[in-house]
Design an enzyme around this catalytic site. Structure first.
Site, mmCIF file in Angstrom:
data_model
loop_
_atom_site.group_PDB
_atom_site.id
_atom_site.type_symbol
_atom_site.label_atom_id
_atom_site.label_comp_id
_atom_site.label_asym_id
_atom_site.label_seq_id
_atom_site.Cartn_x
_atom_site.Cartn_y
_atom_site.Cartn_z
ATOM 1 N N TYR A 183 0.850 -1.195 0.000
ATOM 2 C CA TYR A 183 0.000 0.000 0.000
ATOM 3 C C TYR A 183 0.886 1.245 0.000
ATOM 4 C CZ TYR A 183 -4.218 2.686 0.984
ATOM 5 O OH TYR A 183 -5.287 3.558 0.906
ATOM 6 N N TYR A 235 -6.133 5.364 -7.423
ATOM 7 C CA TYR A 235 -6.476 5.042 -6.038
ATOM 8 C C TYR A 235 -7.607 4.028 -6.040
ATOM 9 C CZ TYR A 235 -7.206 5.142 -1.123
ATOM 10 O OH TYR A 235 -7.309 4.732 0.177
#
Length: 377
Positions: free
Chosen positions: A279, A329
Site C-alpha cells: 500500500y 487510487y
C-alpha cells in the site's frame, strides 16, 4: 483442503476523473466484471463484502453501504457486511471473505471497493478528531511527520523517497489502464512542489474515481470454472489504536506484527516473495513497510530502494501496475487484482517472470490499521 479459499475472478473500471458516473455505477460495473471473469453468474453470489471509499462513507443515512449495493445488484446473500479500516479495508474484506468461505458461511463472496473521490471536492479535507485542533486535516500531515522522523533518525535522503515515486511511474508506463503513465526522473521529483514538508506532490497517491472487485470462492469450486485462480496462502491483521501522541507511532507500523504472521501462516518468508504489492498512499509508507515486513533492516529502506531494485526488472518488483502513486487510487483492491494477474501470468508487458508468491498489504486510518494477504499460484 477442499474449502481452501482462492480468488477466482477480478474486475475493475477505468480510473481517473469519471465525471457523470456515480460510485454506485462504477461498483456495479466492477462487480459484474469480476463475476464474469470468474466464469460465474450473479445468481451464484451468496456473499457480499464492501469497502466504500472516503467520499462515500459506510452509511447513507441509516442504510449501510453493502445493503444499498446489494440491492442494486439484485443479490440475496447469506453473508454480507461493509468494512471500516481505511486503506486496509480492501485487503481486510478479502481476508474476511476467505474466512467465511472456508467456514462454509458462503461459497462465492464478492468483494467490492469503489469511490468517486476525484469528482467529490473536499473528500480528503477531513479533520482527525481532537488532532484537528493541531492542524491535522487529511492524511498527508501525519505521514509527513513520519517522513521527517525517518529522514532525521536514519539519514534517509529525499532522493530515496523519490526512488519510490520514480519506480511507480516506470511500472505504470507498462500498464494500459494506469491513470498516470508518463515516466518521471529524480529531478522531476525534486522539482515537484511541497505539500507538507518533507513530502512533495509526487510523494502522494492519486485521487481517483473508480471501482474494483474480486470473487473469493473455494478451490474446489474454482476448479470447475476453468479459469486460473490465486490461492490465499496466508492472511493477518494488526492494528494500533493510539494516535500520533504515542512515541512509537512513527517508528513501527502494525505491519511489523501483521506481515510475519501472514507469512508464517503461509509457511513462507520474505525471501519467498516474488512480487510485492505494498500500500503506497505515500512514499514513506513503502519505506516503513519494507523494514517492518523484514525485506531490510530498520533504517535501511532508503538504500534498499535505490538502484532500480523495486522498479521493472528489479530484484523485488514492487507494485508493477504503478500502485496508488500512478495506477489509480483503488483502496488496495487494485493491489489485490494486480497480484492475481501476476500469479495467473496475465500481466502482459509488466509480467514478473515466474511469479509464484505475491505479498499484498493494506494500511489505513492514519497509520493505525494494517492487513496482509499472501497469495500463491
Amino acid at each position: 483442503m477442499s474449502r481452501r479459499a482462492v480468488i477466482a475472478g477480478v474486475g475493475h473500471t477505468a480510473f481517473g476523473k469519471l465525471a457523470g458516473r456515480t460510485a454506485w455505477e462504477l461498483e456495479a460495473e466492477a462487480a459484474a466484471g469480476a463475476v464474469a471473469d470468474a466464469g460465474l453468474e450473479p445468481a451464484d453470489v451468496d456473499g457480499l463484502l464492501t469497502d466504500p471509499g472516503p467520499a462515500q462513507g459506510i452509511l447513507d443515512g441509516i442504510t449501510p453501504h453493502f445493503l444499498r449495493l446489494g440491492a442494486q445488484l439484485g443479490l440475496a446473500p447469506d453473508f454480507a457486511g461493509s468494512e471500516l479500516l481505511g486503506g486496509a479495508g480492501s485487503v481486510a474484506i478479502v481476508e474476511r471473505a476467505a474466512l467465511a468461505v472456508e467456514a462454509g458461511l458462503c461459497s462465492v463472496c464478492l468483494c467490492v471497493y469503489g469511490d468517486s473521490a476525484l469528482s467529490s471536492p473536499g473528500s480528503y479535507g477531513y479533520g482527525r478528531g481532537d488532532e484537528a485542533a493541531f492542524g491535522f486535516f487529511g492524511a498527508v500531515g501525519l505521514h509527513a511527520l513520519a517522513a521527517r522522523r525517518h529522514l532525521h533518525r536514519y539519514g534517509t535522503r529525499p532522493e530515496q523517497l523519490g526512488a519510490v515515486a520514480v519506480a511507480a511511474r516506470a511500472h505504470a508506463a507498462r500498464t494500459p489502464h494506469a491513470q498516470l503513465r508518463q515516466p518521471i526522473t529524480i529531478d522531476d521529483y525534486l522539482d515537484s512542489e511541497p505539500v507538507v514538508e518533507p513530502l512533495r506532490r509526487l510523494d502522494c497517491c492519486l485521487v481517483s474515481d473508480g471501482a474494483a472487485a474480486v470473487v473469493v470462492t473455494t478451490a474446489e469450486r474454482a476448479r470447475d470454472l476453468g479459469r486460473p485462480a490465486a490461492r490465499i496462502l496466508g492472511h493477518a491483521q494488526a492494528h494500533r489504536l493510539a494516535t500520533y501522541t504515542s512515541p512509537e507511532h512513527f517508528e513501527t507500523l502494525p505491519a511489523a506484527r501483521c506481515g510475519p504472521r501472514a507469512l508464517a501462516r503461509a509457511g513462507l518468508g520474505v525471501a519467498d516473495v516474488d512480487v510485492a504489492l505494498l500500500y503506497d498512499c505515500f512514499t514513506i509508507v513503502v519505506l516503513l513497510q519494507l523494514e517492518d515486513y523484514g525485506f531490510c533492516k530498520k533504517g535501511e529502506s532508503g538504500a534498499f530502494v535505490e538502484g532500480g531494485r523495486i522498479g521493472p526488472g528489479g530484484s523485488l518488483p514492487l507494485n508493477p501496475s504503478g500502485g496508488l502513486l500512478a495506477e489509480g487510487y483503488g483502496g488496495g483492491m487494485l493491489h489485490v487484482i494486480e497480484a492475481v494477474r501476476q500469479l495467473r501470468g496475465e500481466a502482459e508487458g509488466r509480467q514478473v517472470p515466474d511469479a509464484e508468491v505475491a505479498l499484498v498489504s493494506g494500511h489505513g486510518l492514519g497509520m493505525n490499521t494494517h492487513a496482509t494477504l499472501v497469495l500463491g499460484r
